[in-house]
Design an enzyme around this catalytic site. Structure first.
Site, PDB file in Angstrom:
ATOM      1  N   TYR A 138      -6.903  62.576  22.647  1.00 29.96           N
ATOM      2  CA  TYR A 138      -5.913  61.977  21.886  1.00 29.96           C
ATOM      3  C   TYR A 138      -4.261  62.081  22.243  1.00 29.96           C
ATOM      4  O   TYR A 138      -3.451  61.808  21.780  1.00 29.96           O
ATOM      5  CB  TYR A 138      -6.126  62.205  20.508  1.00 29.96           C
ATOM      6  CG  TYR A 138      -7.018  61.408  19.762  1.00 29.96           C
ATOM      7  CD1 TYR A 138      -8.394  61.346  20.112  1.00 29.96           C
ATOM      8  CD2 TYR A 138      -6.897  60.327  18.839  1.00 29.96           C
ATOM      9  CE1 TYR A 138      -9.476  60.487  19.662  1.00 29.96           C
ATOM     10  CE2 TYR A 138      -7.668  59.563  18.365  1.00 29.96           C
ATOM     11  CZ  TYR A 138      -8.974  59.631  18.575  1.00 29.96           C
ATOM     12  OH  TYR A 138      -9.960  58.932  18.024  1.00 29.96           O
ATOM     13  N   ASP A 244     -24.268  63.950  21.944  1.00 30.17           N
ATOM     14  CA  ASP A 244     -25.252  62.643  21.986  1.00 30.17           C
ATOM     15  C   ASP A 244     -26.231  63.018  20.985  1.00 30.17           C
ATOM     16  O   ASP A 244     -27.116  62.296  20.285  1.00 30.17           O
ATOM     17  CB  ASP A 244     -25.866  62.564  23.446  1.00 30.17           C
ATOM     18  CG  ASP A 244     -25.854  63.863  24.332  1.00 30.17           C
ATOM     19  OD1 ASP A 244     -25.706  64.754  23.686  1.00 30.17           O
ATOM     20  OD2 ASP A 244     -26.568  63.328  25.312  1.00 30.17           O
ATOM     21  N   ASP A 272     -17.827  57.992  11.816  1.00 29.06           N
ATOM     22  CA  ASP A 272     -18.057  56.624  11.377  1.00 29.06           C
ATOM     23  C   ASP A 272     -19.591  56.664  11.362  1.00 29.06           C
ATOM     24  O   ASP A 272     -20.152  55.799  10.199  1.00 29.06           O
ATOM     25  CB  ASP A 272     -17.602  55.494  12.610  1.00 29.06           C
ATOM     26  CG  ASP A 272     -16.301  55.053  12.216  1.00 29.06           C
ATOM     27  OD1 ASP A 272     -15.548  55.789  11.494  1.00 29.06           O
ATOM     28  OD2 ASP A 272     -16.018  54.055  12.893  1.00 29.06           O
TER      29      ASP A 272
HETATM   30  C1  IPM Z   1      -9.580  57.122  12.636  1.00 28.65           C
HETATM   31  C2  IPM Z   1      -9.258  56.158  13.362  1.00 28.65           C
HETATM   32  C3  IPM Z   1      -8.134  56.386  14.114  1.00 28.65           C
HETATM   33  C4  IPM Z   1      -8.558  57.463  15.225  1.00 28.65           C
HETATM   34  C5  IPM Z   1      -7.434  55.309  15.021  1.00 28.65           C
HETATM   35  C6  IPM Z   1      -7.019  54.109  14.079  1.00 28.65           C
HETATM   36  C7  IPM Z   1      -6.347  55.539  15.837  1.00 28.65           C
HETATM   37  O1  IPM Z   1     -10.473  55.511  14.051  1.00 28.65           O
HETATM   38  O2  IPM Z   1      -8.802  57.747  11.862  1.00 28.65           O
HETATM   39  O3  IPM Z   1     -10.944  57.513  12.742  1.00 28.65           O
HETATM   40  O4  IPM Z   1      -9.020  57.193  16.224  1.00 28.65           O
HETATM   41  O5  IPM Z   1      -8.298  58.550  14.847  1.00 28.65           O
HETATM   42 MN    MN Z   2     -12.224  56.593  13.739  1.00 31.93          MN
END
Ligand code: IPM
Ligand code: MN
Length: 376
Positions: A138, A244, A272
Site C-alpha cells: 500500500y 493461501d 473480505d
Molecule cells: C478496504 C478497501 C480499500 C483497501 C480500498 C478501497 C483502497 O478495499 O478498506 O478494504 O484496499 O484497503
Molecule cells: Mn478491501
C-alpha cells in the site's frame, strides 16, 4: 460529561445512506446514555466534490479533521472517476496522514444471520483480524520502465522515511514494478496491538498470516517482529500461517481463529473472506485505529454504485462501525447498547434487507435498531 466531535464523511454511492442510519443510531444512543453527547460535523469529500472542484482532500481539511475525536466514513469510489483516484487520494490519504496503523476487523457471526458455511454457527465464527494499515504494497511505490531509465522513489512515513534510487535497464519488453515495504517498528506496533487485544478479550491464540516462504525479505522481517513481540506475552499461544492456507482454513475451521494479525494487503483480502463467513459485507465493520490519535471508522464494503440512492443496502455494517467508534472512544456501555440492539433486530429477523433474505429498506433497519435502543 463526555462530549465528542465526530467528523462525518458520507462519501460516494451508498455511503451517505448507510451513514445516515449510523448517525441516527448514534444520536439515539447518546439520548439514552447519561453524560454522552455527540456532535457531528459533515465534510463533503468524495466523487461529487472532486468532479466539481478537482480537489481530493485539501490540507486545511486535514488540519480541521485533526481537531476531531474521530472520523465516521461511508465509502469512496465512483464510476465517473478513474479507479484508484478517490481511494488513494482520500481513503488511503486519511489512513496515512493520521497514521492509523491498525485496521481492526471483527469477524463475528450473529445469531439468526445465515452463514454460508454448512454446520457452522455463531460459536464458530468469532475472531478479530488486525491488519497493519500503513505499509506493505500500500505504500504505492513503483513505476514502469522500458530500455534504460532512472527513478527516484520517496517514501515518507511517521516512523521513517526512505529514498530509493533505481538504475533500470530493461532489454526488451516494457515492465512495471511495485515495491512493498515493511518496517520493523511498523510491524511491531501492529503486532503488539494484536497481542494486547487478545489479552483484553480473553483470547488464547494469535495467528500471524504472511507469505514468508516466497516474499522472504518483507515477510521475513514481519516474522522476526512477531517473534520478538510474542516473547512479551508468554501466556498466549502463537503460530504462523501462510495466507493461501488461511483462505482455506477460514472456511474449514473458522473456530480455530481468535486473533489474526497480518500485513496490509493480505489483511485486505482475508477480511473480505471474513465478511462472507459472518453473513456478508452488509454486516462487516472496520476501524482504522491510531490509539494515540484520530481514528476512522467505516463499513468495509465499498460504494456499490449500482445500488446507490435506492435505500436497499444493509446499514448494519455502518451502524456497527459507529459502535466500534464508541468502544475506541472509551464509551463501552453506550457501544454495548448498539450491539445489543443490532443483535435483537437480527435475531428477530423481521426487519432485514435483501442481502439477508428480507424486503426491508436501509432506513427501516436503522429505525428498527433505534427502536430497540429507545426501549431500554
Ligand atoms: C478496504 C478497501 C480499500 C483497501 C480500498 C478501497 C483502497 O478495499 O478498506 O478494504 O484496499 O484497503
Ligand atoms: Mn478491501
Amino acid at each position: 460529561m463526555a462530549r465528542y466531535k465526530i467528523a462525518v464523511i458520507p462519501g460516494d454511492g451508498v455511503g451517505p445512506e448507510v451513514i445516515r442510519e449510523g448517525i441516527k443510531v448514534l444520536r439515539a444512543t447518546a439520548e439514552v446514555t447519561d453524560g454522552l453527547d455527540i456532535e457531528f460535523v459533515e465534510f463533503p469529500y468524495g466523487a461529487e466534490h472532486y468532479l466539481r472542484t478537482k480537489k481530493l482532500i485539501p490540507e486545511d481539511a486535514l488540519k480541521e479533521l485533526s481537531k476531531m475525536d474521530a472520523i465516521y466514513l461511508g465509502a469512496l469510489g465512483d464510476p465517473r472517476v478513474p479507479t484508484g483516484v478517490l481511494e488513494q487520494g482520500i481513503l488511503l490519504k486519511l489512513r496515512f496522514y493520521f497514521d492509523q496503523y491498525v485496521n481492526l476487523r471483527p469477524v463475528k457471526l450473529y445469531p439468526g444471520v445465515p452463514c454460508p458455511l454448512v454446520g457452522k454457527g455463531p460459536e464458530d465464527v468469532n475472531f478479530f483480524v488486525v491488519r497493519e494499515n500503513t505499509e506493505d504494497f500500500y505504500v504505492a511505490l513503483g513505476g514502469r520502465a522500458k530500455g534504460k531509465s532512472r527513478a527516484e522513489l520517496d517514501l515518507l512515513r511517521s516512523l521513517f522515511s526512505a529514498k530509493f534510487k533505481l538504475d533500470i535497464d530493461v532489454d526488451r519488453d516494457e515492465i512495471a514494478y511495485q515495491m512493498g515495504v515493511i518496517s520493523r517498528k511498523g510491524s511491531e506496533r501492529a503486532i503488539r496491538y494484536a497481542f494486547e487485544l487478545a489479552r483484553k478479550k480473553g483470547k488464547r491464540r494469535v495467528t500471524s498470516v504472511d507469505k514468508a516462504n516466497v516474499l522472504t525479505y518483507a515477510y521475513g522481517l514481519w516474522r522476526e517482529a512477531f517473534e520478538l513481540v510474542a516473547r512479551d506475552y508468554p501466556g498466549i499461544e502463537t503460530e504462523h500461517a501462510f495466507v493461501d492456507a488461511v483462505t482455506m482454513w477460514f472456511l474449514k475451521n473458522p473456530e480455530w481463529y481468535q486473533v489474526v494479525v497480518t500485513p496490509n494487503m493480505f489483511g485486505d483480502i482475508i477480511t473480505d473472506l471474513g465478511a462472507m463467513i459472518q453473513g456478508g459485507l452488509g454486516l462487516a465493520p472496520g476501524g482504522n485505529i491510531n490509539p494515540e490519535g484520530v481514528s476512522m471508522f467505516e463499513p468495509i464494503h465499498g460504494s456499490v454504485p449500482k445500488h446507490a440512492g435506492k435505500n436497499i443496502v444493509n446499514p448494519i455494517a455502518a451502524i456497527l462501525a459507529g459502535q466500534m467508534m464508541l468502544v475506541t472512544l472509551g464509551e463501552q456501555r453506550a457501544a454495548d447498547r448498539i450491539e445489543k440492539a443490532v443483535v435483537e433486530v437480527l435475531r428477530e429477523g423481521k426487519v432485514r434487507t435483501y442481502d439477508l433474505g428480507g424486503k426491508s429498506s436501509t432506513s427501516e433497519v436503522g429505525d428498527a435498531v433505534v427502536r430497540k435502543i429507545e426501549n431500554k
